[in-house]
Design a protein around this motif. Structure first.
Motif, PDB file in Angstrom:
ATOM      1  N   ARG A 356       0.736  -1.430   0.257  1.00  0.00           N
ATOM      2  CA  ARG A 356       0.011   0.167   0.324  1.00  0.00           C
ATOM      3  C   ARG A 356       1.066   1.029  -0.234  1.00  0.00           C
ATOM      4  O   ARG A 356       1.101   1.707  -0.377  1.00  0.00           O
ATOM      5  CB  ARG A 356      -0.647  -0.302   1.240  1.00  0.00           C
ATOM      6  N   LYS A 357       2.118   1.444   0.909  1.00  0.00           N
ATOM      7  CA  LYS A 357       2.808   2.801   0.850  1.00  0.00           C
ATOM      8  C   LYS A 357       3.186   2.673  -0.476  1.00  0.00           C
ATOM      9  O   LYS A 357       3.726   3.601  -0.413  1.00  0.00           O
ATOM     10  CB  LYS A 357       4.116   2.430   1.852  1.00  0.00           C
ATOM     11  N   SER A 358       4.342   1.730  -1.322  1.00  0.00           N
ATOM     12  CA  SER A 358       4.384   2.199  -2.466  1.00  0.00           C
ATOM     13  C   SER A 358       2.922   2.170  -3.662  1.00  0.00           C
ATOM     14  O   SER A 358       4.153   3.303  -4.413  1.00  0.00           O
ATOM     15  CB  SER A 358       4.678   0.360  -3.241  1.00  0.00           C
ATOM     16  N   LEU A 359       2.741   1.806  -3.800  1.00  0.00           N
ATOM     17  CA  LEU A 359       1.435   2.345  -4.524  1.00  0.00           C
ATOM     18  C   LEU A 359       1.000   3.729  -3.763  1.00  0.00           C
ATOM     19  O   LEU A 359       0.800   4.647  -4.957  1.00  0.00           O
ATOM     20  CB  LEU A 359      -0.195   1.558  -3.973  1.00  0.00           C
ATOM     21  N   ASP A 360       1.009   4.084  -2.473  1.00  0.00           N
ATOM     22  CA  ASP A 360       0.408   5.169  -2.169  1.00  0.00           C
ATOM     23  C   ASP A 360       1.869   6.626  -2.658  1.00  0.00           C
ATOM     24  O   ASP A 360       1.537   7.419  -3.358  1.00  0.00           O
ATOM     25  CB  ASP A 360       0.691   5.490  -0.723  1.00  0.00           C
ATOM     26  N   ASP A 361       2.884   6.520  -2.525  1.00  0.00           N
ATOM     27  CA  ASP A 361       3.761   7.062  -2.948  1.00  0.00           C
ATOM     28  C   ASP A 361       4.111   7.011  -4.794  1.00  0.00           C
ATOM     29  O   ASP A 361       4.513   8.340  -5.190  1.00  0.00           O
ATOM     30  CB  ASP A 361       5.602   6.102  -3.162  1.00  0.00           C
ATOM     31  N   ILE A 362       3.757   5.936  -5.873  1.00  0.00           N
ATOM     32  CA  ILE A 362       3.329   5.972  -6.839  1.00  0.00           C
ATOM     33  C   ILE A 362       2.429   7.356  -6.886  1.00  0.00           C
ATOM     34  O   ILE A 362       3.001   8.198  -7.951  1.00  0.00           O
ATOM     35  CB  ILE A 362       3.654   4.854  -7.604  1.00  0.00           C
ATOM     36  N   LYS A 363       1.574   6.788  -6.649  1.00  0.00           N
ATOM     37  CA  LYS A 363      -0.136   8.166  -6.711  1.00  0.00           C
ATOM     38  C   LYS A 363       0.335   9.673  -6.799  1.00  0.00           C
ATOM     39  O   LYS A 363      -0.187  10.433  -7.760  1.00  0.00           O
ATOM     40  CB  LYS A 363      -0.677   7.626  -5.577  1.00  0.00           C
ATOM     41  N   ALA A 364       1.227   9.880  -5.779  1.00  0.00           N
ATOM     42  CA  ALA A 364       2.194  10.645  -4.686  1.00  0.00           C
ATOM     43  C   ALA A 364       2.735  11.675  -6.154  1.00  0.00           C
ATOM     44  O   ALA A 364       2.326  12.859  -5.998  1.00  0.00           O
ATOM     45  CB  ALA A 364       1.863  10.496  -3.339  1.00  0.00           C
ATOM     46  N   LYS A 365       4.076  11.151  -6.045  1.00  0.00           N
ATOM     47  CA  LYS A 365       4.234  11.514  -7.025  1.00  0.00           C
ATOM     48  C   LYS A 365       4.359  11.338  -8.550  1.00  0.00           C
ATOM     49  O   LYS A 365       3.889  13.124  -9.015  1.00  0.00           O
ATOM     50  CB  LYS A 365       5.986  10.607  -7.561  1.00  0.00           C
ATOM     51  N   ILE A 366       3.285  10.746  -8.978  1.00  0.00           N
ATOM     52  CA  ILE A 366       2.708  11.315 -10.047  1.00  0.00           C
ATOM     53  C   ILE A 366       1.187  12.393  -9.903  1.00  0.00           C
ATOM     54  O   ILE A 366       1.004  13.542 -11.406  1.00  0.00           O
ATOM     55  CB  ILE A 366       1.988   9.997 -10.944  1.00  0.00           C
ATOM     56  N   ASP A 368       1.402  14.982  -8.059  1.00  0.00           N
ATOM     57  CA  ASP A 368       1.477  15.510  -8.326  1.00  0.00           C
ATOM     58  C   ASP A 368       2.831  16.230  -9.719  1.00  0.00           C
ATOM     59  O   ASP A 368       2.560  18.048  -9.889  1.00  0.00           O
ATOM     60  CB  ASP A 368       3.420  15.550  -7.302  1.00  0.00           C
ATOM     61  N   ASN A 369       3.389  15.362 -10.426  1.00  0.00           N
ATOM     62  CA  ASN A 369       4.210  15.764 -11.921  1.00  0.00           C
ATOM     63  C   ASN A 369       2.554  16.443 -12.695  1.00  0.00           C
ATOM     64  O   ASN A 369       2.800  17.178 -13.341  1.00  0.00           O
ATOM     65  CB  ASN A 369       3.664  14.612 -12.882  1.00  0.00           C
ATOM     66  N   LEU A 370       1.373  15.793 -12.311  1.00  0.00           N
ATOM     67  CA  LEU A 370       0.338  16.285 -13.547  1.00  0.00           C
ATOM     68  C   LEU A 370      -0.229  16.919 -12.742  1.00  0.00           C
ATOM     69  O   LEU A 370      -0.246  18.227 -13.627  1.00  0.00           O
ATOM     70  CB  LEU A 370      -1.019  15.178 -12.325  1.00  0.00           C
ATOM     71  N   SER A 371       0.128  17.784 -12.058  1.00  0.00           N
ATOM     72  CA  SER A 371      -0.606  19.200 -11.129  1.00  0.00           C
ATOM     73  C   SER A 371       0.255  20.079 -11.743  1.00  0.00           C
ATOM     74  O   SER A 371      -0.167  21.641 -11.750  1.00  0.00           O
ATOM     75  CB  SER A 371      -1.121  19.246  -9.811  1.00  0.00           C
ATOM     76  N   LYS A 372       1.413  19.690 -12.132  1.00  0.00           N
ATOM     77  CA  LYS A 372       2.445  21.218 -12.309  1.00  0.00           C
ATOM     78  C   LYS A 372       1.751  21.802 -14.102  1.00  0.00           C
ATOM     79  O   LYS A 372       2.292  22.456 -14.464  1.00  0.00           O
ATOM     80  CB  LYS A 372       3.432  20.424 -12.716  1.00  0.00           C
ATOM     81  N   LEU A 373       0.983  20.849 -14.358  1.00  0.00           N
ATOM     82  CA  LEU A 373       0.258  20.787 -16.397  1.00  0.00           C
ATOM     83  C   LEU A 373      -0.731  21.837 -15.856  1.00  0.00           C
ATOM     84  O   LEU A 373      -2.017  22.074 -16.680  1.00  0.00           O
ATOM     85  CB  LEU A 373      -0.185  19.703 -16.939  1.00  0.00           C
ATOM     86  N   GLN A 374      -1.388  22.274 -14.055  1.00  0.00           N
ATOM     87  CA  GLN A 374      -2.925  22.627 -14.316  1.00  0.00           C
ATOM     88  C   GLN A 374      -2.711  23.754 -14.443  1.00  0.00           C
ATOM     89  O   GLN A 374      -2.109  24.690 -14.147  1.00  0.00           O
ATOM     90  CB  GLN A 374      -3.122  21.965 -12.766  1.00  0.00           C
ATOM     91  N   HIS A 375      -4.132  24.564 -15.079  1.00  0.00           N
ATOM     92  CA  HIS A 375      -3.827  25.968 -15.500  1.00  0.00           C
ATOM     93  C   HIS A 375      -5.225  26.579 -15.692  1.00  0.00           C
ATOM     94  O   HIS A 375      -6.343  25.760 -15.491  1.00  0.00           O
ATOM     95  CB  HIS A 375      -3.401  26.408 -16.395  1.00  0.00           C
TER      96      HIS A 375
END
Ligand code: ZL4
Ligand code: CA
Ligand code: ZN
Length: 375
Positions: A356-366, A368-375
Motif C-alpha cells: 500500500r505504501k509503494s502504491l501511495d508513493d507512486i500515486k502521490a508523485k504522479i 504532483d507531476n500532473l498538477s504542474k500542467l494545471q492552469h
C-alpha cells in the motif's frame, strides 16, 4: 451501471483481416497471431459482430509506414525473407533476433496490422465511429529504425500521427505488462501527445519506464510511467489507474484516446507476472469509455492464448455496452477453454508484491507531476 452516460450507445467499428491468424513467428515463439482469429471466432458466436461495423482494413502502404520509420528500415522489411536473410550485419542493424525473427510474409503481416490501426484512426478522424477496435495492433516496442520485442512497425505511433491530423491532443494509455517504450520515445518532446504506461519495472523487458522519466522540453510531464511489481491484483491496479487517469483527463483534456490493451497483464500469462482478472483488465476499457471521448482500442501482448481471446472478446462487449453469458457458445476453438468454458477466469493466490505504501508513493508523485500542467 446501466444508467447515465455509460448506457448511451457508442458507434463501434471493428477492423479485422481474416488472413492475420495465419502468420507464424516460428517454433516456440510466444507471439501467436492465431489469438486474433480465436478472438474473432468468439465475437462471431457471441453475436457481437452483428452489433458493430466490421471493416476489412487496407494494407498499410510504404508512404504510411515512412511517416514514422526510416526509408532504409522500411525497404529492409519489404525485402526481408527467411530464405535470403544471410547478412548478419544487416540483421544486427535492424535488431533481427530471436525476439524479432524474419518469418514468412513478415512485411505483409506488418502491413496488415498497421493498415488496420491507420484505417481505425481515419474512421475516428471522419467521426464515423465513437470507438474503433484493432486487436491485431498495439505493437508498442518498434523503433524508428529497428525492430524490438516482437514488434517491427509501430502501428500505434502511426495511428496517433494520423489522429493528430484532426485532433489537437491525443492521450495514449498502455496496460500491457511491458513498458510502452516505442510510443513514449516517439512523443517524448511534444505536449500534443501524453503517454501513460502501467508496467512491471525491475529486471524486466525492456528496462525503461522509471517513475521519474516524464518527458523532455515541451513534453516535460507529458510522459507518465507507473512502475509496478509482481502479483498486482484488480484492487491495487485500480487504486492507481482510476485517480491517475481521472487527473490526466482533467489536466490534459484529450480530443482522442488510444488504449493499448496488452493482455499479458492478466493472471496466468506465459510471460507476465501480474494477477489481473478479465473484469479488472476490462475495467480500464469501461473507465476510459465513460469519458465519452473518441476511443481507439488496440491489442498488444498476451501469451496465454485462451485468456487473450477471453479478454478481448469481453472488452469488445464492454465497448458495445452489452452483457455476455459467462458460458461460452460452442465454436471451432471451444476446446481451448476447458475445463470450465467460461469467459471469466479465476485469479491466483500469488503474493501481491505491491505494498500500500509503494502504491501511495507512486500515486502521490504522479498526481504532483500532473498538477504542474494545471492552469
Ligand atoms: C522467445 O522460445 O527479454 C523467442 C522470446 C523465440 C523460440 C526459440 C528461441 C529460443 C521467450 C521470449 C531462444 C529465445 C531467447 N523463442 C529470447 C532479452 C532477451 C533476449 C532474447 O508484449 N531471449 C530479451 C521481449 C522479451 C527479452 C518481450 C513483449 C512484447 C509486448 C508487445 C516482448 N525479450 C531474453 C529472451 C522462444 C522465446 C521465449 C521472450 N522474449 C520473453 N520475453 C522476451 O510488450 C507485443
Ligand atoms: Ca504498459
Ligand atoms: Zn507485453
Amino acid at each position: 451501471s446501466t444508467s447515465g452516460a455509460d448506457a448511451v450507445k457508442r458507434r463501434v467499428s471493428y477492423f479485422y483481416d481474416p488472413d492475420v491468424g495465419n502468420y507464424y513467428y516460428g517454433l516456440g515463439h510466444p507471439m501467436k497471431p492465431h489469438r486474433i482469429r480465436m478472438t474473432h471466432a468468439l465475437l462471431e458466436k457471441y453475436g457481437l459482430l452483428d452489433r458493430m461495423k466490421v471493416i476489412h482494413p487496407q494494407l498499410a502502404r510504404d508512404r504510411d509506414l515512412c511517416a514514422f520509420h526510416t526509408d532504409e528500415y522500411v525497404a529492409f522489411l519489404q525485402s526481408a525473407n527467411p530464405e535470403t536473410l544471410t547478412n548478419p550485419c544487416v540483421a544486427r542493424r535492424f535488431n533481427i533476433t530471436d525476439d524479432c525473427p524474419v518469418f514468412y510474409r513478415l512485411f505483409e503481416f506488418c502491413q496488415t496490422y498497421t493498415g488496420a490501426s491507420v484505417d481505425a484512426a481515419k474512421e475516428l478522424n471522419r467521426s464515423n465511429a465513437d470507438i474503433v477496435i484493432n486487436w491485431s495492433g498495439g505493437l508498442h516496442h518498434a523503433k524508428r529504425s529497428e525492430a524490438s520485442g516482437f514488434c517491427y512497425v509501430n502501428d500505434i505511433v502511426l495511428a496517433i500521427l494520423k489522429l493528430l491530423e484532426n485532433h489537437d491532443r491525443v492521450l495514449y494509455v498502455d496496460i500491457d505488462i511491458h513498458h510502452g517504450d516505442g510510443v513514449e520515445e516517439a512523443f517524448f518532446t511534444t505536449d500534443r501527445v501524453m503517454t501513460v504506461s502501467f508496467h512491471k519495472f525491475g529486471e524486466y523487458f525492456p528496462g525503461t519506464g522509471h517513475l521519474l522519466d516524464n518527458g523532455y522540453g515541451k513534453g516535460k510531464y507529458y510522459a507518465v510511467n507507473v512502475p509496478l511489481n509482481d502479483g498486482i491484483d484488480d484492487e491495487s491496479y485500480h487504486y492507481l489507474f482510476k485517480p491517475i487517469i481521472a487527473k490526466v483527463m482533467e489536466v490534459f483534456n484529450p480530443d482522442a484516446v488510444v488504449l493499448q490493451c496488452g493482455a499479458d497483464s492478466l493472471s496466468g500469462d506465459r510471460l507476465g507476472c501480474f494477477n489481473l482478472s478479465v473484469k479488472g483488465h476490462a475495467e480500464c476499457v469501461r473507465y476510459l469509455r465513460s469519458f465519452n471521448v473518441p476511443l481507439m482500442l488496440l491489442g498488444g501482448g498476451g501469451y496465454t492464448l485462451r485468456n487473450v481471446a477471453r479478454c478481448w472478446c469481453y472488452e469488445t462487449a464492454v465497448a458495445l455496452h452489452v452483457e455476455v453469458n459467462d458460458k461460452m457458445p460452442d465454436h471451432e476453438y471451444l476446446g481451448y477453454y476447458g475445463p470450465d468454458y467460461n469467459i471469466h477466469v479465476a485469479t491466483s493466490n500469488m503474493e501481491n508484491k505491491n505494498s500500500r505504501k509503494s502504491l501511495d508513493d507512486i500515486k502521490a508523485k504522479i498526481l504532483d507531476n500532473l498538477s504542474k500542467l494545471q492552469h
